[in-house]
Design an enzyme around this catalytic site. Structure first.
Site, PDB file in Angstrom:
ATOM      1  N   ASP A  43      -0.023  -1.482  -7.644  1.00  0.00           N
ATOM      2  CA  ASP A  43      -1.008  -1.328  -6.576  1.00  0.00           C
ATOM      3  C   ASP A  43      -1.836  -0.072  -6.817  1.00  0.00           C
ATOM      4  OD1 ASP A  43      -0.861  -3.491  -4.813  1.00  0.00           O
ATOM      5  OD2 ASP A  43       0.854  -2.676  -3.750  1.00  0.00           O
ATOM      6  N   VAL A  44      -1.162   1.012  -7.168  1.00  0.00           N
ATOM      7  CA  VAL A  44      -1.859   2.279  -7.394  1.00  0.00           C
ATOM      8  C   VAL A  44      -2.762   2.184  -8.615  1.00  0.00           C
ATOM      9  CG1 VAL A  44      -1.562   4.731  -7.940  1.00  0.00           C
ATOM     10  CG2 VAL A  44      -0.073   3.634  -6.246  1.00  0.00           C
TER      11      VAL A  44
END
Length: 411
Positions: free
Chosen positions: A184-185
């Site tokens: 996600d990051v």
């Protein structure tokens, strides 16, 4: 409205100083949870005016507790600094009209709805680009819009399906996920890079474009040498615990009181390590003299190192090895890691907001010598900026909004 007047209006209504490198850029943030909000927070930190359009129930991450700070999810607080929240019901015609007005005045739109999810409101790229051809429109999905369109976009699934979990954990143990939603990051970072690239190109062409990202593609890119091992070399990487596939010693070793990471990247570092351990002869030993030899004889080298490292505490070895430029580090907790960064002068904590609402957050990772990041806006309360957003919309209606209305009426 010229750019300087536009930027002045944003400063007047939203109160941002307008010093960041993206001052004057407006972002319509239709994303939630992590990848999209992380991207838009990075843009907001750099001075963009980010309008966070939430459902009336709010971003899902607002409810993700524990942990929390004064009843608010620290997960939500971690990725929503410097934004302005307005809560709107897309199924309500009046609220949908406000969403359209926000989009009409934005330079960039970021969304992470399920593939095709925005089409029911005419907010998908194909619909919006018909009346906003200059809009940079970023879509983040889990696994693309073709064969993976129906797969839920969860980071854990991307860690499993990308091969990441097959690489994480002890050699003979079970697979593990990373301790953070890593992809996600990474996808959020890739999204920020992508929209800034498209925004830069728009200056020459006058046209926006659709920037598409997905967790799996970002995961495969983020696995760098591990995916390259297969793609370029035909080698399927496997779990090696804390060891590195190409370097040794490059893992934690037990010192007298706790473990110490030692990360040797070349022969010169290895020679200095051996001298510091009181065994300079190991650097010339044919079993260990080259990177390839050390990789082939890991077990023997580890045994010799562990025997010598047992003589001192990890903190003592850290000072001694760093003094001779051998990369190493004790294994710290997150609390200790933040304090260590502070001791180095990196100022890891930035207090966001003013007045009574001031929230400690993790500082933006980039520093700018002329156009500094600011932290003037704390993560917003749900719908906490409605009046400011409405005032901004009332200050001027762009041509795009009129064109958008005409397109919808014709259809």
């Amino acid at each position: 409205m010229d750019q300087s007047t536009h930027t002045d209006l944003l400063q007047e209504i939203f109160g941002r100083p307008g010093t960041g490198p993206l001052a004057g850029v407006v972002v319509a943030d239709l994303s939630r949870v992590l990848a999209g909000p992380y991207c838009t927070m990075l843009l907001a930190d750099m001075g963009a005016t980010v309008i966070k359009v939430e459902s009336t129930a709010g971003d899902d991450a607002r409810a993700w507790v524990p942990p929390q700070r004064d009843g608010e999810s620290t997960f939500f607080l971690s990725v929503n600094r410097n934004k302005y929240s307005i809560a709107l019901d897309f199924d309500d015609p009046g609220d949908l009209g406000l969403v359209e007005q926000i989009v009409a005045r934005a330079d960039i739109l970021v969304e992470n709805f399920k593939p095709g999810g925005l089409a029911r409101w005419g907010l998908d790229y194909e619909s919006v680009s018909a009346w906003r051809p200059d809009l940079v429109y970023a879509s983040i999905t889990g696994f693309g819009t073709d064969g993976g369109a129906q797969l839920p976009g969860y980071d854990l699934l991307a860690q499993a399906l990308s091969g990441m979990m097959s690489l994480t954990g002890s050699q003979h143990g079970e697979p593990y996920r990373a301790g953070v939603a890593l992809f996600d990051v990474i996808t959020g970072l890739h999204a920020a890079v992508g929209v800034l690239g498209a925004h830069h190109e728009r200056r020459a062409s006058g046209l926006g474009q659709h920037v598409e990202l997905n967790l799996l593609s970002s995961a495969l890119s983020g696995l760098v040498n591990q995916t390259a091992a297969f793609v370029a070399g035909g080698t399927v990487p496997t779990r090696m615990g804390n060891e590195h596939p190409s370097l040794y010693p490059y893992e934690p070793f037990p010192a007298r009181n706790k473990e110490l990471v030692i990360a040797v990247g070349n022969n010169a570092q290895f020679a200095r390590l051996c001298t510091c351990l009181g065994a300079p002869e190991l650097a010339a030993d044919e079993r260990f003299a080259t990177v390839a030899a050390r990789n082939a004889n890991r077990a023997q080298l580890r045994e010799l190192m562990v025997e010598r490292l047992a003589a001192r505490d990890a903190e003592d070895w850290f000072e001694r090895l760093m003094a001779v430029k051998v990369p190493c580090a004790p294994i710290l907790g997150v609390d200790e890691g933040v304090r260590f960064a502070a001791d180095l002068g990196l100022e890891p904590v930035a207090v966001a907001g003013t007045g009574e609402r001031r929230i400690p957050t993790v500082r933006h990772p980039a520093s700018f010598s002329r156009t500094p990041v600011d932290y003037g806006q704390a993560p917003p309360a749900l719908d906490g900026d409605r009046e400011r957003v409405l005032a901004w919309l009332a200050a001027g209606r762009p041509v795009g909004a009129v064109a958008g209305a005409a397109v919808r009426e014709a259809s």
